[in-house]
Motif scaffolding. Structure first.
Motif, PDB file in Angstrom:
ATOM      1  N   TYR A  37      -3.894   6.106  30.630  1.00  0.00           N
ATOM      2  CA  TYR A  37      -2.306   6.204  31.017  1.00  0.00           C
ATOM      3  C   TYR A  37      -1.303   5.546  29.870  1.00  0.00           C
ATOM      4  CZ  TYR A  37      -3.994   6.937  35.747  1.00  0.00           C
ATOM      5  OH  TYR A  37      -4.549   7.073  36.894  1.00  0.00           O
ATOM      6  N   VAL A  38      -0.323   6.588  29.713  1.00  0.00           N
ATOM      7  CA  VAL A  38       0.763   6.194  28.714  1.00  0.00           C
ATOM      8  C   VAL A  38       2.067   6.070  29.131  1.00  0.00           C
ATOM      9  CG1 VAL A  38      -0.482   7.116  26.569  1.00  0.00           C
ATOM     10  CG2 VAL A  38       1.061   8.453  28.180  1.00  0.00           C
ATOM     11  N   SER A  39       2.696   5.140  28.575  1.00  0.00           N
ATOM     12  CA  SER A  39       4.195   4.638  29.077  1.00  0.00           C
ATOM     13  C   SER A  39       5.126   5.351  27.940  1.00  0.00           C
ATOM     14  CB  SER A  39       4.461   3.449  29.585  1.00  0.00           C
ATOM     15  OG  SER A  39       5.586   3.086  29.876  1.00  0.00           O
ATOM     16  N   VAL A  40       6.087   6.042  28.263  1.00  0.00           N
ATOM     17  CA  VAL A  40       6.967   6.681  27.225  1.00  0.00           C
ATOM     18  C   VAL A  40       8.264   6.435  27.506  1.00  0.00           C
ATOM     19  CG1 VAL A  40       5.461   8.137  25.979  1.00  0.00           C
ATOM     20  CG2 VAL A  40       7.038   8.932  27.964  1.00  0.00           C
ATOM     21  N   PRO A  41       9.443   6.314  26.798  1.00  0.00           N
ATOM     22  CA  PRO A  41      10.897   6.021  27.229  1.00  0.00           C
ATOM     23  C   PRO A  41      11.140   7.420  27.789  1.00  0.00           C
ATOM     24  CG  PRO A  41      10.592   5.623  24.656  1.00  0.00           C
ATOM     25  CD  PRO A  41       8.990   6.093  25.209  1.00  0.00           C
ATOM     26  N   ARG A  42      12.060   7.255  29.124  1.00  0.00           N
ATOM     27  CA  ARG A  42      12.278   8.171  29.853  1.00  0.00           C
ATOM     28  C   ARG A  42      13.094   9.651  28.864  1.00  0.00           C
ATOM     29  NH1 ARG A  42      12.754   8.849  35.162  1.00  0.00           N
ATOM     30  NH2 ARG A  42      12.324   6.435  35.221  1.00  0.00           N
ATOM     31  N   GLY A  43      12.516  10.587  29.127  1.00  0.00           N
ATOM     32  CA  GLY A  43      12.989  12.047  28.704  1.00  0.00           C
ATOM     33  C   GLY A  43      12.165  12.100  27.399  1.00  0.00           C
ATOM     34  N   ALA A  44      11.317  11.138  26.775  1.00  0.00           N
ATOM     35  CA  ALA A  44      10.616  11.612  25.470  1.00  0.00           C
ATOM     36  C   ALA A  44       9.252  12.333  25.642  1.00  0.00           C
ATOM     37  CB  ALA A  44      10.279  10.197  24.885  1.00  0.00           C
ATOM     38  N   ASP A  45       8.993  12.890  24.677  1.00  0.00           N
ATOM     39  CA  ASP A  45       7.733  13.870  24.621  1.00  0.00           C
ATOM     40  C   ASP A  45       6.500  13.025  24.689  1.00  0.00           C
ATOM     41  OD1 ASP A  45       5.834  15.937  24.537  1.00  0.00           O
ATOM     42  OD2 ASP A  45       6.279  15.976  22.130  1.00  0.00           O
ATOM     43  N   PRO A  46       5.690  13.104  25.706  1.00  0.00           N
ATOM     44  CA  PRO A  46       4.532  12.136  25.861  1.00  0.00           C
ATOM     45  C   PRO A  46       3.438  12.708  24.977  1.00  0.00           C
ATOM     46  CG  PRO A  46       4.686  13.812  27.734  1.00  0.00           C
ATOM     47  CD  PRO A  46       5.854  13.708  26.968  1.00  0.00           C
ATOM     48  N   GLU A  47       3.497  13.777  24.463  1.00  0.00           N
ATOM     49  CA  GLU A  47       2.031  14.141  23.685  1.00  0.00           C
ATOM     50  C   GLU A  47       1.897  13.207  22.491  1.00  0.00           C
ATOM     51  OE1 GLU A  47       0.256  18.453  21.953  1.00  0.00           O
ATOM     52  OE2 GLU A  47       2.111  18.314  22.890  1.00  0.00           O
ATOM     53  N   PRO A  48       2.931  12.889  21.513  1.00  0.00           N
ATOM     54  CA  PRO A  48       2.320  11.942  20.668  1.00  0.00           C
ATOM     55  C   PRO A  48       1.588  10.745  20.766  1.00  0.00           C
ATOM     56  CG  PRO A  48       4.577  12.806  20.018  1.00  0.00           C
ATOM     57  CD  PRO A  48       4.091  13.127  21.573  1.00  0.00           C
ATOM     58  N   ALA A  49       2.157  10.120  22.097  1.00  0.00           N
ATOM     59  CA  ALA A  49       1.847   8.769  22.668  1.00  0.00           C
ATOM     60  C   ALA A  49       0.379   9.015  23.280  1.00  0.00           C
ATOM     61  CB  ALA A  49       2.684   8.259  23.695  1.00  0.00           C
ATOM     62  N   ALA A  50       0.178  10.315  23.931  1.00  0.00           N
ATOM     63  CA  ALA A  50      -0.853  10.728  24.742  1.00  0.00           C
ATOM     64  C   ALA A  50      -1.915  10.732  23.645  1.00  0.00           C
ATOM     65  CB  ALA A  50      -0.920  11.836  25.369  1.00  0.00           C
ATOM     66  N   LEU A  51      -1.879  11.430  22.610  1.00  0.00           N
ATOM     67  CA  LEU A  51      -2.825  11.723  21.575  1.00  0.00           C
ATOM     68  C   LEU A  51      -3.323  10.383  20.886  1.00  0.00           C
ATOM     69  CD1 LEU A  51      -4.580  13.605  19.715  1.00  0.00           C
ATOM     70  CD2 LEU A  51      -2.461  13.735  18.295  1.00  0.00           C
ATOM     71  N   THR A  52      -2.397   9.746  20.406  1.00  0.00           N
ATOM     72  CA  THR A  52      -2.552   8.286  19.954  1.00  0.00           C
ATOM     73  C   THR A  52      -3.507   7.424  20.704  1.00  0.00           C
ATOM     74  OG1 THR A  52      -0.937   8.256  18.551  1.00  0.00           O
ATOM     75  CG2 THR A  52      -1.655   5.980  18.868  1.00  0.00           C
ATOM     76  N   GLU A  53      -3.205   7.454  21.989  1.00  0.00           N
ATOM     77  CA  GLU A  53      -4.012   6.322  23.153  1.00  0.00           C
ATOM     78  C   GLU A  53      -5.375   7.061  23.256  1.00  0.00           C
ATOM     79  OE1 GLU A  53      -4.533   3.243  25.560  1.00  0.00           O
ATOM     80  OE2 GLU A  53      -2.941   3.665  24.277  1.00  0.00           O
ATOM     81  N   ILE A  54      -5.444   8.392  23.416  1.00  0.00           N
ATOM     82  CA  ILE A  54      -6.657   9.063  23.903  1.00  0.00           C
ATOM     83  C   ILE A  54      -7.788   8.876  22.593  1.00  0.00           C
ATOM     84  CG2 ILE A  54      -6.638  11.351  23.400  1.00  0.00           C
ATOM     85  CD1 ILE A  54      -7.707  10.208  26.838  1.00  0.00           C
ATOM     86  N   LEU A  55      -7.339   9.000  21.181  1.00  0.00           N
ATOM     87  CA  LEU A  55      -8.007   8.946  20.335  1.00  0.00           C
ATOM     88  C   LEU A  55      -8.613   7.462  19.965  1.00  0.00           C
ATOM     89  CD1 LEU A  55      -6.228  11.492  17.573  1.00  0.00           C
ATOM     90  CD2 LEU A  55      -8.539  11.718  18.774  1.00  0.00           C
ATOM     91  N   TRP A  56      -7.496   6.347  20.414  1.00  0.00           N
ATOM     92  CA  TRP A  56      -7.961   5.080  20.026  1.00  0.00           C
ATOM     93  C   TRP A  56      -9.096   4.660  21.271  1.00  0.00           C
ATOM     94  CZ3 TRP A  56      -7.464   0.921  23.622  1.00  0.00           C
ATOM     95  CH2 TRP A  56      -7.474  -0.525  22.732  1.00  0.00           C
ATOM     96  N   ARG A  57      -8.847   5.106  22.413  1.00  0.00           N
ATOM     97  CA  ARG A  57      -9.714   4.842  23.512  1.00  0.00           C
ATOM     98  C   ARG A  57     -11.197   5.329  23.133  1.00  0.00           C
ATOM     99  NH1 ARG A  57      -8.013   0.992  27.362  1.00  0.00           N
ATOM    100  NH2 ARG A  57      -5.941   1.341  27.689  1.00  0.00           N
ATOM    101  N   ALA A  58     -10.936   6.654  22.640  1.00  0.00           N
ATOM    102  CA  ALA A  58     -12.404   7.250  22.154  1.00  0.00           C
ATOM    103  C   ALA A  58     -12.999   6.431  21.160  1.00  0.00           C
ATOM    104  CB  ALA A  58     -12.161   8.646  21.705  1.00  0.00           C
ATOM    105  N   GLN A  59     -12.300   6.226  20.102  1.00  0.00           N
ATOM    106  CA  GLN A  59     -12.674   5.194  18.928  1.00  0.00           C
ATOM    107  C   GLN A  59     -13.483   3.933  19.308  1.00  0.00           C
ATOM    108  OE1 GLN A  59     -13.277   6.146  15.836  1.00  0.00           O
ATOM    109  NE2 GLN A  59     -13.882   4.315  15.128  1.00  0.00           N
TER     110      GLN A  59
END
Length: 78
Positions: free
Chosen positions: A5-27
């Motif tokens: 799960y990721v939390s982003v400021p309201r109205g922001a694009d969630p894709e950059p935060a999602a990519l960073t988080e999923i890559l970190w979790r996988a690593q």
């Protein structure tokens, strides 16, 4: 399947935060992600606000929450 799960400021694009988080979790979990990387990003704000209310917590009004799923590959033999 790797889910986080990721939390982003309201109205922001969630894709950059999602990519960073999923890559970190996988690593950090030593999980191999399927290629090409195909993230499934699903809004989860409503459910998390309801959960916070049930737990007696104040829901975060200035952030949106998203569930991020990515397909994984079996770990190769060592």
């Amino acid at each position: 399947m790797l889910t986080t799960y990721v939390s982003v400021p309201r109205g922001a694009d969630p894709e950059p935060a999602a990519l960073t988080e999923i890559l970190w979790r996988a690593q950090t979990s030593r999980i191999f992600l399927a290629r090409p990387l195909n993230l499934k990003i699903t809004p989860a704000t409503g459910g998390l606000k309801q959960l916070a209310t049930l737990m007696g917590l104040t829901p975060d009004e200035d952030h949106d929450a998203y569930r991020v799923d990515s397909e994984t590959e079996p770990c190769p033999p060592t």
